[in-house]
Each structure stands twice: as C-alpha cells, then as structure tokens.
Design a protein around this motif. Structure first.
Motif, short mmCIF file in Angstrom:
data_model
loop_
_atom_site.label_atom_id
_atom_site.label_comp_id
_atom_site.label_asym_id
_atom_site.label_seq_id
_atom_site.Cartn_x
_atom_site.Cartn_y
_atom_site.Cartn_z
N TYR A 1 33.58 31.26 45.91
CA TYR A 1 34.41 32.36 45.71
C TYR A 1 36.43 31.87 46.33
N GLN A 2 37.23 32.67 45.86
CA GLN A 2 38.69 32.19 46.11
C GLN A 2 39.10 33.13 46.81
N PRO A 3 39.48 33.01 48.08
CA PRO A 3 39.96 34.25 48.83
C PRO A 3 41.23 34.99 48.05
N PHE B 1 37.46 38.41 46.92
CA PHE B 1 37.40 37.01 46.91
C PHE B 1 37.19 37.37 45.06
N GLU B 2 37.90 36.53 44.57
CA GLU B 2 36.98 35.91 43.17
C GLU B 2 36.36 35.32 42.97
N ALA B 3 34.97 35.53 42.56
CA ALA B 3 33.92 35.09 42.59
C ALA B 3 33.92 34.26 40.95
N LEU B 4 33.94 33.20 41.21
CA LEU B 4 34.21 31.56 39.18
C LEU B 4 32.62 31.00 39.49
N ILE B 5 32.81 31.22 38.26
CA ILE B 5 31.22 30.15 38.06
C ILE B 5 31.77 28.86 37.99
N ARG B 6 30.80 27.61 38.38
CA ARG B 6 30.27 26.55 38.57
C ARG B 6 29.08 25.62 37.85
N TRP B 7 29.17 25.02 36.69
CA TRP B 7 28.03 24.47 35.90
C TRP B 7 27.92 22.88 36.16
N ILE C 1 34.74 40.00 39.68
CA ILE C 1 33.81 39.34 38.44
C ILE C 1 34.28 38.96 37.28
N ASN C 2 34.67 38.07 36.63
CA ASN C 2 35.27 37.97 35.38
C ASN C 2 34.05 38.59 34.15
N ILE C 3 34.05 39.30 33.49
CA ILE C 3 33.92 40.07 32.48
C ILE C 3 34.30 39.55 30.94
N ILE D 1 42.78 43.49 35.44
CA ILE D 1 43.60 42.54 33.96
C ILE D 1 43.82 41.54 34.10
N ASP D 2 43.01 40.69 34.23
CA ASP D 2 43.53 39.13 34.22
C ASP D 2 44.22 38.40 33.13
N ASP D 3 45.13 37.88 33.87
CA ASP D 3 45.99 36.97 33.27
C ASP D 3 46.84 38.09 32.73
N PHE D 4 47.58 38.57 33.23
CA PHE D 4 48.44 39.61 32.70
C PHE D 4 49.76 38.98 31.85
N ASP E 1 49.65 36.59 35.40
CA ASP E 1 49.08 34.82 34.96
C ASP E 1 49.62 34.08 36.01
N GLN E 2 49.03 32.96 36.20
CA GLN E 2 49.33 32.33 36.86
C GLN E 2 50.38 30.63 36.22
N SER E 3 50.57 30.66 35.32
CA SER E 3 51.57 30.45 34.54
C SER E 3 53.11 30.32 34.25
N VAL F 1 48.96 30.54 42.96
CA VAL F 1 50.58 30.49 44.17
C VAL F 1 49.27 28.99 45.15
N GLU F 2 50.67 28.28 44.71
CA GLU F 2 49.99 26.64 45.41
C GLU F 2 51.26 26.92 46.25
N HIS F 3 53.13 27.24 46.68
CA HIS F 3 53.39 26.87 47.46
C HIS F 3 53.69 28.06 48.66
N GLY G 1 45.31 32.03 45.12
CA GLY G 1 45.40 30.26 44.81
C GLY G 1 45.80 29.05 45.66
N TYR G 2 45.90 27.76 45.82
CA TYR G 2 45.79 26.84 46.51
C TYR G 2 46.09 26.61 47.43
N PHE G 3 47.24 27.71 47.78
CA PHE G 3 48.04 28.12 48.94
C PHE G 3 47.70 28.12 49.97
P1 C2E Z 1 40.80 33.14 35.18
O1 C2E Z 1 39.89 33.99 35.81
O2 C2E Z 1 42.26 33.54 35.43
O3 C2E Z 1 40.74 32.25 37.36
C1 C2E Z 1 40.89 31.60 37.79
C2 C2E Z 1 41.58 30.26 37.62
O4 C2E Z 1 42.73 29.48 38.12
C3 C2E Z 1 40.39 29.89 38.42
O5 C2E Z 1 39.62 28.61 37.51
C4 C2E Z 1 40.65 28.58 39.63
O6 C2E Z 1 40.22 27.69 39.86
C5 C2E Z 1 42.20 27.95 39.14
N1 C2E Z 1 43.21 28.21 40.93
C6 C2E Z 1 43.17 29.20 41.57
N2 C2E Z 1 44.17 28.78 41.98
C7 C2E Z 1 44.69 28.38 41.30
C8 C2E Z 1 46.02 27.63 42.08
O7 C2E Z 1 46.67 27.44 42.85
N3 C2E Z 1 46.79 26.75 40.82
C9 C2E Z 1 45.52 26.52 39.91
N4 C2E Z 1 46.23 25.39 38.64
N5 C2E Z 1 44.39 26.53 39.75
C10 C2E Z 1 44.12 27.83 40.38
P2 C2E Z 1 37.94 27.99 36.89
O8 C2E Z 1 37.32 28.55 38.26
O9 C2E Z 1 38.11 26.55 36.48
O10 C2E Z 1 38.07 29.64 35.58
C11 C2E Z 1 39.12 28.88 34.90
C12 C2E Z 1 38.65 30.49 34.10
O11 C2E Z 1 37.30 30.89 33.53
C13 C2E Z 1 38.57 31.86 34.60
O12 C2E Z 1 40.40 31.98 34.56
C14 C2E Z 1 37.76 32.65 33.74
O13 C2E Z 1 38.44 33.02 32.96
C15 C2E Z 1 37.06 31.95 33.02
N6 C2E Z 1 35.59 32.07 34.38
C16 C2E Z 1 35.15 31.39 35.72
N7 C2E Z 1 34.05 32.68 35.97
C17 C2E Z 1 33.39 33.66 35.36
C18 C2E Z 1 32.74 34.01 34.53
O14 C2E Z 1 31.64 34.07 35.95
N8 C2E Z 1 32.78 34.51 33.29
C19 C2E Z 1 33.39 34.23 33.04
N9 C2E Z 1 33.22 35.41 31.77
N10 C2E Z 1 34.33 33.72 32.86
C20 C2E Z 1 34.72 33.10 33.86
#
Ligand code: C2E
Ligand code: MG
Ligand code: MG
Ligand code: MG
Length: 288
Positions: free
Chosen positions: A44-46, A57-63, A118-120, A180-183, A204-206, A240-242, A259-261
């Motif tokens: 979970y990222q704050p 939080f954003e929930a992010l899956i790990r494997w 949650i990412n869909i 909307i993600d990565d807008f 979007d982070q880019s 956001v890193e800084h 972001g990591y900051f």
């Molecule tokens: P996203 O949804 O755009 O998630 C943001 C990604 O940026 C995450 O990578 C996160 O760890 C990373 N991140 C956060 N803060 C920073 C920062 O300050 N700097 C940098 N360089 N990166 C940062 P993660 O966790 O590797 O996920 C990558 C992508 O995988 C996600 O992009 C999303 O599209 C997809 N994903 C992750 N979890 C899920 C899920 O449960 N379901 C689906 N369908 N896709 C997922």
C-alpha cells in the motif's frame, strides 16, 4: 569473414529468441499456480495532502515466486491479460483489498483518510460480470464502498463508451469513485471525460519526473491541474520523489501527492501503523 560474423550474429539472435520463449513459458507456468500457492501479496502506497496527512492508499500487487524471485507487475500483469488470468488475479486483488479495508474500518480510520485505490485492468472492467463481482465482494466483506477508488486508464474511455459509462454509473450508485491513472499519456479528450463519473485525475509520474528539467512537463501539469479544477475534479500527482517537486506542484494548485518522497509502498502491517499512528509524511519529519 563477413559471412562468418553474419552466421554468428544469426546464431546469437536465435539463442536470444529461444531464451525469451523459454522465459515466457516459465513465467506463464508459474503464474497459473501463483494464486493457489499464495504467492501474491499487496503493498500500500500512501497518498497525502499538502499538509502531509494520509488521505488514502494505492494498493499494488506483488508476486514473489521461489524460482523467479520478485516479478514486477509491469512484467506479469500484461501476461495475465494475454492468457486470460487477469480475471482471477483482479478478483484476488479486489477480495484482498476489501478484506483489509474492512479490518481497518473496524479499527477506525483517521478523519482525513478517504480510502484505497485499486488498479483495474481494461480486460477485467470489460467483463460482463464486472459490476456484479464488485458488488458481491462489497456485500460479503461489508466494506464501506465509498472508500473504494477504482483506477482506470484513459484508453478504456475511448472504446465502447456506452457500455463503459453504464458500468461506471452503476458502480457510482454505490458511491464508488473513479480515478484516471497515468493521466496525460493516453489520448482521451475533454469531450470523452464528460461522459463518465470521474472524480480524480492522476498526473502521470513521467511529467513529475521531468518537472524541474523540462519546461514542457511544467506546462502539461499546469494544464492538467487547471483543467481538473475547472471540471471540478480532484488531481493527484504520482511519482513525487523530492521536496522541490511537491513545492512546485503545490504552487500550481495540486494538493494531493503520492511518491517515494512521502513513502514507498509498504506491507499491510506498516500501512496499519500509518493509519493509527497519527503521523505526517514524509516520515523523517515525524520526530523533528
Ligand atoms: P501505477 O498504477 O501507475 O502505479 C504506480 C507505480 O509507480 C507503482 O509501481 C509504484 O510503486 C511506482 N511508484 C510510486 N511512487 C514512485 C516514485 O516516487 N518514483 C518511481 N519511480 N516510482 C514510483 P508498481 O507497483 O511496480 O506497479 C506498476 C504498475 O503495475 C502500476 O502502475 C499498475 O499499472 C500495475 N499494477 C500494480 N498493481 C496492480 C493490480 O493490482 N492490478 C492491476 N491491474 N495492475 C496493477
Ligand atoms: Mg495506479
Ligand atoms: Mg499511475
Ligand atoms: Mg503506470
């Protein structure tokens, strides 16, 4: 001699290809048993406001696989989409987020906290039964559905507008929100946006990465922020890193960040501490 080196190059190319095919096969095979082997977990990222308070939080899956190690979702999610495993994986994520969120709900949430994103996957959303399966999980886990923020991508909004909009409106009846993600990286226009019950744009982070070096990125973020404000949408900056990036964004009128900051994605037990600790982000300021 030229012929010889050409042959070598070809042999090398063939070996590369063969290796890629083998790796892909290994990945697919491992993915098929990942759920039953309990190899997925969530981090979970704050998400924080301009005062550094936790708003979500954003929930992010790990494997983690014994043989392959930690595999990035950027690598394996597209494979699950290709082989049709995304439905099971998507449901696994939904189920586990809702269970966790219900547990947090029962402990008590801080007043600033608005929920979990949650990412869909577009494939997951496109499935006929998507709305029913979300409602089923909500009903069973008794989670407060207004705490759910579904992240979709721009690309999804330009295809099958009618059916996508209909599903989103049905979910909105349960007070589920949409971001909307990565807008800015896709190709959705203002015209498309108005058809859908969107509540937030995630820059979007880019763009954030290049904010201090590239005037273009500055202009793009500025445009997104003013557009969001005029459309009454919330806007959150990703990656956001800084400190300097946060400051520039805040001056532009963007008051939500991830972001990591502030914090990297963390496991559930640390996320629980964030929720109950009454702390502000970034964490190093906590005891200052
Ligand atoms: P996203 O949804 O755009 O998630 C943001 C990604 O940026 C995450 O990578 C996160 O760890 C990373 N991140 C956060 N803060 C920073 C920062 O300050 N700097 C940098 N360089 N990166 C940062 P993660 O966790 O590797 O996920 C990558 C992508 O995988 C996600 O992009 C999303 O599209 C997809 N994903 C992750 N979890 C899920 C899920 O449960 N379901 C689906 N369908 N896709 C997922
Ligand atoms: Mg996301
Ligand atoms: Mg994103
Ligand atoms: Mg992304």
């Amino acid at each position: 001699e030229a012929k010889e080196s050409g042959r070598n190059a070809y042999r090398f190319y063939r070996q590369e290809m063969q290796q890629q095919v083998t790796e892909r096969a290994t990945l697919e095979k491992a993915l098929h048993s990942a759920i039953s082997n309990d190899e997925f977990y969530l981090v979970y990222q704050p998400q924080v406001n301009e005062h550094g308070q936790l708003i979500g939080f954003e929930a992010l899956i790990r494997w983690f696989n014994e043989e392959l190690g930690l595999v990035s979702p950027n690598r394996f999610i597209p494979v699950t989409e290709e082989i049709g495993l995304i439905y099971d994986v998507g449901n696994w994520v939904l189920e586990n987020v809702c269970q966790q969120l219900k547990a947090w709900q029962d402990i008590g949430l801080p007043p600033t906290f608005k929920g979990v994103a949650i990412n869909i996957s577009p494939y997951q959303f496109a499935k006929e039964s998507f709305v029913e399966s979300v409602c089923e999980v909500i009903g069973r886990t008794q989670v407060d559905s207004s705490l759910l923020d579904l992240e979709i991508t721009e690309g999804m909004l330009v295809e099958n507008i009618a059916s996508v909009a209909e599903k989103m409106w049905r979910l909105k009846e349960h007070n589920i929100r949409f971001s909307i993600d990565d807008f800015g990286t896709g190709y959705s226009s203002l015209r498309y946006l108005q058809h859908f019950p969107i509540t937030q744009l995630k820059v979007d982070q880019s763009f954030v990465r290049d904010l201090t070096s590239d005037p273009q990125s500055h202009v793009i973020i500025n445009t997104i922020v003013s557009m969001a404000t005029h459309m009454n949408l919330s806007v959150l900056a990703e990656g956001v890193e800084h400190q300097v990036e946060k400051d520039i964004l805040e001056n532009m009128g963007c008051a939500k960040y991830q972001g990591y900051f502030f914090s990297k994605p963390v496991k559930a037990d640390t996320a629980t501490q964030y929720l109950s600790g009454d702390i502000t982000f970034p964490l190093q300021y906590q005891n200052a």
